[in-house]
Each structure stands twice: as structure tokens, then as C-alpha cells.
Scaffold this active site. Structure first.
Site, PDB file in Angstrom:
ATOM      1  N   SER A  76      24.339 -78.607  83.825  1.00 28.27           N
ATOM      2  CA  SER A  76      22.623 -79.609  84.079  1.00 28.27           C
ATOM      3  C   SER A  76      22.406 -80.866  83.477  1.00 28.27           C
ATOM      4  O   SER A  76      21.709 -81.512  84.499  1.00 28.27           O
ATOM      5  CB  SER A  76      22.638 -78.971  82.863  1.00 28.27           C
ATOM      6  OG  SER A  76      22.069 -77.735  82.467  1.00 28.27           O
ATOM      7  N   LEU A 125       8.594 -82.257  81.661  1.00 32.14           N
ATOM      8  CA  LEU A 125       7.266 -81.857  81.890  1.00 32.14           C
ATOM      9  C   LEU A 125       7.014 -80.514  81.084  1.00 32.14           C
ATOM     10  O   LEU A 125       5.636 -80.428  80.721  1.00 32.14           O
ATOM     11  CB  LEU A 125       7.862 -80.875  83.651  1.00 32.14           C
ATOM     12  CG  LEU A 125       7.099 -79.965  83.400  1.00 32.14           C
ATOM     13  CD1 LEU A 125       5.726 -80.109  84.303  1.00 32.14           C
ATOM     14  CD2 LEU A 125       7.873 -79.270  85.389  1.00 32.14           C
ATOM     15  N   GLY A 136       5.858 -73.841  78.880  1.00 31.37           N
ATOM     16  CA  GLY A 136       7.022 -73.428  79.198  1.00 31.37           C
ATOM     17  C   GLY A 136       6.542 -72.690  81.114  1.00 31.37           C
ATOM     18  O   GLY A 136       6.236 -73.599  81.785  1.00 31.37           O
ATOM     19  N   SER A 137       6.332 -71.394  80.811  1.00 30.87           N
ATOM     20  CA  SER A 137       6.287 -71.237  82.253  1.00 30.87           C
ATOM     21  C   SER A 137       5.334 -71.921  82.655  1.00 30.87           C
ATOM     22  O   SER A 137       4.585 -71.155  83.933  1.00 30.87           O
ATOM     23  CB  SER A 137       6.172 -69.714  81.820  1.00 30.87           C
ATOM     24  OG  SER A 137       8.094 -69.362  81.815  1.00 30.87           O
ATOM     25  N   THR A 185      16.501 -81.517  78.784  1.00 30.12           N
ATOM     26  CA  THR A 185      17.984 -82.326  78.605  1.00 30.12           C
ATOM     27  C   THR A 185      18.396 -84.022  78.948  1.00 30.12           C
ATOM     28  O   THR A 185      17.595 -84.786  80.147  1.00 30.12           O
ATOM     29  CB  THR A 185      18.538 -81.588  79.872  1.00 30.12           C
ATOM     30  OG1 THR A 185      18.165 -79.689  79.935  1.00 30.12           O
ATOM     31  CG2 THR A 185      20.033 -82.500  80.031  1.00 30.12           C
ATOM     32  N   CYS A 228      10.634 -80.737  92.161  1.00 24.98           N
ATOM     33  CA  CYS A 228      11.705 -80.799  91.491  1.00 24.98           C
ATOM     34  C   CYS A 228      12.861 -80.044  91.305  1.00 24.98           C
ATOM     35  O   CYS A 228      14.265 -80.252  91.134  1.00 24.98           O
ATOM     36  CB  CYS A 228      11.814 -82.377  90.654  1.00 24.98           C
ATOM     37  SG  CYS A 228      10.628 -83.462  91.382  1.00 24.98           S
ATOM     38  N   GLU A 255      14.550 -73.530  83.613  1.00 24.78           N
ATOM     39  CA  GLU A 255      14.389 -74.004  85.089  1.00 24.78           C
ATOM     40  C   GLU A 255      13.274 -72.400  86.004  1.00 24.78           C
ATOM     41  O   GLU A 255      13.781 -72.649  87.113  1.00 24.78           O
ATOM     42  CB  GLU A 255      15.268 -74.068  85.681  1.00 24.78           C
ATOM     43  CG  GLU A 255      15.759 -74.956  85.460  1.00 24.78           C
ATOM     44  CD  GLU A 255      15.380 -76.520  85.994  1.00 24.78           C
ATOM     45  OE1 GLU A 255      14.584 -76.353  87.041  1.00 24.78           O
ATOM     46  OE2 GLU A 255      16.112 -78.343  85.376  1.00 24.78           O
ATOM     47  N   HIS A 270      14.839 -66.265  83.938  1.00 25.93           N
ATOM     48  CA  HIS A 270      14.239 -64.761  84.046  1.00 25.93           C
ATOM     49  C   HIS A 270      13.031 -63.745  85.303  1.00 25.93           C
ATOM     50  O   HIS A 270      12.702 -63.622  86.027  1.00 25.93           O
ATOM     51  CB  HIS A 270      15.473 -63.520  83.929  1.00 25.93           C
ATOM     52  CG  HIS A 270      15.578 -62.874  84.519  1.00 25.93           C
ATOM     53  ND1 HIS A 270      16.726 -63.058  85.676  1.00 25.93           N
ATOM     54  CD2 HIS A 270      15.609 -61.405  84.325  1.00 25.93           C
ATOM     55  CE1 HIS A 270      16.926 -61.621  86.157  1.00 25.93           C
ATOM     56  NE2 HIS A 270      16.340 -61.355  85.807  1.00 25.93           N
TER      57      HIS A 270
END
Lengths: 251, 390
Positions: B96, B136, B142-143, B169, B244, B369, B372
């Protein structure tokens, strides 16, 4: 400083070897091949000596099958300037003397200050090609080197001998076979891998004479016999000592 | 420990170029020699092995797809994927770190930055001199990143940034933060924020049981002033940060295969050696079913990743296609890690075995990222034409 480094494509030591249908060579199916690990030390030292001298070239030479281009490309990616493959389908069956003659014929007439080899190839373990090439070319050879200094037209090398280091000197040009400990081989950088594509890799057919030693047959070692349980705990020790003395004869 | 043996059930090696194989071998050796010996201790201590940064940079793992003139190696998509795969065989957190640097910091500067910004930052990021992070996600978004609350407003020749970012991160160790914020017209813009700017802080998120050798942080922006030259001129709207993420997700689709391979290799060796009821554990039908499922799923994942790589090299790796590989491959890796943990028995809960660490890490990879579930909806939208996010 012009340096030539001789390298060999060998099966990975972690590969489980299977003997081929001819009973004289290994079956290459599914076998991972790579640059002989001792040759990595040789390549690293060649690059270091070139760079320390502030210029010159490193040329990698291999006597092998067409597939050995991959290992030569790796050496180019590590930083060598050019590579030469002496191609022969017979190469894997050739003995050390035949290999040495093929290499010496190709190197003769090329200018070099240092000629590097790994101290042995980990497939056949003969230790002979480096010294044999040096002898054919009429240059001194220092084998199993763990430390090397080049200064004022001569090399000072530390050799590993039983329990000690021997320090020897020889004039340039000189051949050196590399032992583990000589240096820490570098990884090929990703840029190096990209740059290697543009570096010259010449392939010429090698004419090889009759090998002096012929491989008659390859055999797998016999399967290990099952172990013997002598007993358990301290009371088993006397019986174990007796067996080690009289049966295994190691005491 | 036995040397790693990759599962290549369908001889997929034949699909790779000599150069791609060489890239993989170099990174594989690096992981064997430099990462695996230290990774469990770092994971247990909850520290990132910072000494690896310069080594990874020297090998060219930071932004390998960036053109050479800016310090990259100009590698193709498949080679980049293989780097991610091999790094993640070591640890998802370490992969990562390289993903963020390359896909989330260097990529947007290259894609949306000015020539000046590219020259100023890309070589320093490639060499590891500067570590970057990507801001971001927010505590409440989040989503749905479009709902972000972080704001930017123009003040003369400067912009003023206010807001908070979360789950970032590299945040605390970064010298450069790429921060996304909405302007007064609600247009998302990207800013290069040096970590020493007044009002910027990046406290580390502690007490994680996943990604323990990766730095995770919050970014706090309180009236941070950034010159106009720090704004990415070509980035306008949410599409820019999302593009990105597509890059990073592509790498994750490959990376997950590495984690799965690590678990499979470990558990295959273990079950062959472990004797139960007088025969190897691998000789039981219940074990073989698990191993057969793992081998099949890894092979399917490899095919997805390789094909996606081909599409990416042709410019056809659409976000929806990337979603499928990320979703499938991460889920596959997590299932394999869980199943492998079971086969390892009690040993599987110790850090002496790599599987447990991968298992914990993959719980993060499943969520970050694009969760799921969000990827499920992306594929759902692609095949029905109906967006079902809301």
C-alpha cells in the site's frame, strides 16, 4: 578498466530436479533457471571495479543454449554494458575443459584488465572453468576471492583457505573467481531492466570440440533409508553410542 | 523456511514478456531477502519499516509507470501489476505504501499537475526523498466522497483549506499531502500541501489489528494556506480523484494475488508436513478440497489480472472493469487466508506463520479503495445500466 565476466545459466537450487529421457541431462520442463549465484558476486565485482576506475566497460560472456540470453539480459539490467552468448545446444553436456576452450577462444583478442568468474557453477560444481580459461589465455588466476583491491596495475586479493585468509598479488590482466562474501550483489533496478533492452547482446554460434569427459548416465541419489528408533530418554544413550560407533562408524 | 513456490497452474508465465518476468524476479528476491525477515516483528510492534523506502525507491518501485524524464521507469501495466503482486506477498501494508506513492500521489501530479509541479515533485517522490499521501476520504464520507466537507476558498494568490481527512495511508510520515477539497461552487479541486504548512497536522491512527506495518492517519487542515501554484491545474471535479483510485485499485487486484499465493504456499507446505492420524494432513479429502479451491481461485484471479493488464496497456481498463478484478481478487484472497488459517490449526494464530497477518491485513483491503459492496454496485450498474448506490 575493461572487465569481462563469464556467467552461466543454471537450474535454481530450490528446483526439484528430474532426469530427462536421455538419462544424461535433466528435464528442463517446469525447472526455474537463473544466473549462477556465484556469478552474481562476479558481476557485482565487475561493475564495482569498472565504476571505481571511473570508466571502462563490463562485458558478460556465456557459453550456453539460446535460453541463456535471459541470464545475460539480467546481467545487462544489473549494469553491464554488453553481452555475448556463445550459443550451442550442446553446452549443457559439455565438460569444464570444453566450456573453457569455447570461452577462451571468444575472449582471446579482446582487451581486458580483469576477467571474473563465479568460483563454481552450482549445477555441475566443477570449480574448474575459471582457472582453465585463465590458463588457456596465459593470465594469472586467483580463485575463491573474498576481497579484492586493484591499484597501480596489480590486484591484491584475499582468498579463503581452510580456517584462514591468504593474501596474494598478481599483475593485470588477471582472472579472479568470486566466492561468497566478496560483495553484496545488487538488484537489477526497474530502470536497469528497461535500459537492458537497448544494450547490445550478440549471439554467435560456438563451435565446440569433443568433450574430454562424457556424461554416461545421471542417477537420482537412492532414497534415504527409514530412520531407526533406538529408544527414548537417557536410558537409550548407551545403545545409541554403540550403534554410532559400530554401525554408523562415525564416533 | 522453504523457499516460495509460486502456483502457476495454467502456465501463465508464458503470457509474460521476458522483461516482465525479470521485474517480477527482482521484486520477488527483494521481498524474500529484505521484507520477509523483518515484517512480522514490525507488524507486531505496529511500526512501518521506513528503511525499506529508500531501497524500494532505488529499485524503482515508486511510480514505476511514470515516464523516465520525471524519475520513473516507464514500465507497462502488467509489470506494474507484478510489482504490486510481489510486494503484497510480503505484506499488504508495504504494498500500500508503494501504491499510494505511485498511484495516488505521483500519478495525479503527472496527470493533472503543471510542468513545474511535475519537475518539482516527481523526481523527489520517485527517489523516496519525499513520501506522499492522498487525502480524499473523510470521517463521514467514505463510499460517497462527493459529500466531502473539506473546503477550499480563494484569498488573493492563495487558497485556504479547512477540513478533516481520515484513513490516510502514509499520512503521518508524508512530507507532501495531496488534499482534495470543494471550492465555493462545489467543484472538487486538488492541492499539494507540504506537511510543514501552518495549520496542517497528521495524527496517527493507533490500535489497529490490521495493516500494522503501515502508517494510517487523520489529516487535520485548519486554515492551511496554499499558493495557487500548489493547486493541480488540470484537476476539476470528482473525476480526478476517482481516476487515481482506478490506478490504485488496478494495483490492488494484482497485489491480492500475492497475499493469496503467500497463504497457499505456506499452507500447502504445512499440510504436506503435518502428520495427523499417521498421514500428512494434505492427504485428507477435506484438506484437498480446500487446496483445490484455493488453486482454482488463484488461477482465475491471475487470468483476470493479466487480462485487465492487457486492457490497461491499450487504454481500455475502464473503472467498471477494474472494479471486477479488485472485488473478485481481494475477496478471493481473504477467503483463502481464512481457509488457510483453519488448516494451520492453532499455529495459524501466531505470527510465526504469515497467513494470520495476511488475513488481518486483507480485512482492510476488502474495505479500502472502494468497498467490496461498492464494487458490486459498480458492476451491477455496468451490466444493467441502473445505478443502485442510493
Amino acid at each position: 578498466m575493461d572487465v569481462i565476466v563469464c556467467v552461466k545459466r543454471v537450474p535454481s537450487t530450490t528446483t526439484r530436479v528430474v532426469i530427462g529421457g536421455d538419462r544424461k541431462s535433466i528435464d528442463p520442463t517446469g525447472v526455474e533457471f537463473l544466473l549462477n549465484p556465484y556469478d552474481e558476486f562476479a558481476v557485482e565485482e565487475a561493475l564495482k571495479q569498472r565504476d571505481a576506475a571511473g570508466g571502462g566497460t563490463v562485458t558478460a560472456v556465456s557459453f550456453g543454449t539460446a535460453e541463456a540470453q535471459k541470464e545475460l539480459r539480467t546481467v545487462l539490467a544489473m549494469g553491464a554494458d554488453a553481452a555475448l552468448l556463445l550459443q550451442s545446444a550442446q553446452a549443457p553436456l559439455c565438460d569444464g575443459a570444453t566450456t573453457a576452450r569455447a570461452l577462451a577462444d571468444a575472449i582471446r583478442g579482446r582487451k581486458f584488465d580483469l576477467l571474473f568468474f563465479g568460483k563454481q557453477a552450482v549445477d555441475m560444481d566443477q570449480h574448474g572453468v575459471g582457472p582453465a580459461v585463465a590458463t588457456l589465455l596465459g593470465v594469472p588466476c586467483i580463485s575463491e576471492v573474498v576481497h579484492l583491491e586493484v591499484k597501480d596495475g596489480k590486484v591484491t586479493a584475499h582468498r579463503e583457505v581452510e580456517g584462514a585468509h591468504e593474501i596474494v598479488e598478481a599483475p593485470l590482466p588477471c582472472a579472479v573467481t568470486a566466492q561468497k562474501g566478496l560483495n553484496e550483489p545488487r538488484y537489477a533496478t526497474l530502470k536497469g531492466i528497461m535500459a537492458a533492452k537497448k544494450k547490445p547482446l550478440d549471439v554467435v554460434d560456438a563451435s565446440v570440440g569433443e568433450p574430454l569427459v562424457e556424461i554416461v548416465e545421471m542417477k537420482m541419489p537412492p532414497p534415504r533409508a527409514a530412520g531407526k528408533m533406538v529408544g527414548e530418554g537417557p536410558e537409550a544413550v548407551p545403545a545409541l553410542v554403540q550403534l554410532l560407533k559400530h554401525e554408523a562408524k562415525v564416533l | 523456511m522453504q523457499p516460495f513456490q509460486e502456483l502457476d497452474y495454467y502456465a501463465l508465465d508464458d503470457l509474460l514478456t521476458e522483461e516482465e518476468r525479470m521485474v517480477r524476479e527482482q521484486v520477488r528476491s527483494f521481498v524474500d531477502e529484505r521484507v520477509l525477515p523483518i515484517v512480522a516483528a514490525h507488524w507486531e510492534a505496529g511500526t512501518y519499516p521506513g528503511e525499506l523506502n529508500l531501497e524500494m525507491a532505488r529499485l524503482g518501485m515508486f511510480g514505476p509507470a511514470i515516464p523516465e524524464q520525471y524519475g520513473g521507469a516507464g514500465l507497462g501495466a502488467v509489470a506494474y501489476g507484478l510489482i504490486c503482486q510481489e510486494l503484497e506477498r510480503g505484506d499488504s501494508g508495504i504494498r500500500s505504501s508503494a501504491s499510494v506513492q505511485g498511484s495516488l500521489v505521483m500519478y495525479p501530479i503527472h496527470a493533472y499537475g503543471s510542468e513545474e509541479q511535475k519537475r518539482a515533485w516527481l523526481p523527489r517522490l520517485a527517489s523516496g526523498e519525499v513520501i506522499g499521501c492522498f487525502g480524499l476520504t473523510e470521517p463521514d464520507f467514505g463510499s460517497n466522497p462527493g459529500g466531502m466537507r473539506t473546503r477550499c476558498r480563494r484569498s488573493g494568490a492563495e487558497w485556504i483549506l479547512d477540513g478533516r481527512k481520515m484513513w490516510i495511508t502514509n499520512g503521518t510520515s508524508a512530507g507532501l499531502a495531496l488534499v482534495w477539497a470543494k471550492d465555493e461552487q462545489d467543484v472538487v479541486r486538488g492541492f499539494l500541501v507540504e506537511a510543514d504548512r501552518k495549520g496542517f497536522s497528521a495524527p496517527e491512527t493507533r490500535h489497529k489489528w490490521s495493516f500494522r506495518c503501515s502508517v494510517t492517519s487523520e489529516l487535520v487542515l485548519e486554515g492551511v494556506r496554499v499558493p495557487e501554484s500548489g493547486r493541480l491545474p488540470e484537476a476539476q471535479g470528482l473525476k480526478a480523484p476517482l481516476s487515481c483510485l482506478t490506478q490504485a485499485r488496478y494495483g490492488i487486484a494484482w497485489g491480492a494475488i500475492g497475499a493469496a499465493q503467500a497463504c497457499f504456499d505456506e499452507v500447502r507446505n504445512y499440510t504436506l508436513q503435518r502428520q495427523v492420524f499417521d498421514k500428512p494432513l494434505a492427504g485428507f479429502q477435506l484438506t484437498q478440497e480446500k487446496l483445490a479451491d484455493m488453486a482454482t481461485e488463484i488461477t482465475k484471479a491471475q487470468l483476470l489480472a493479466w487480462r485487465l493488464g492487457q486492457l490497461k496497456e491499450r487504454g481500455q481498463a475502464t473503472p467498471a472493469r477494474v472494479s471486477m478484478a479488485k472485488r473478485n481478487n481481494v475477496h478471493m484472497a481473504l477467503q483463502i487466508a481464512r481457509s488457510a488459517r483453519g488448516l494451520l490449526g492453532a499455529n495459524g494464530i501466531t505470527l510465526e506463520y504469515h497467513t494470520g497477518r495476511h488475513l488481518c491485513n486483507l480485512e482492510t483491503v476488502l474495505t479500502y479503495e472502494g468497498t467490496h459492496e461498492i464494487h458490486t454496485l459498480t458492476i451491477g450498474e455496468a451490466v444493467t445500466g441502473i445505478p443502485a448506490y442510493r
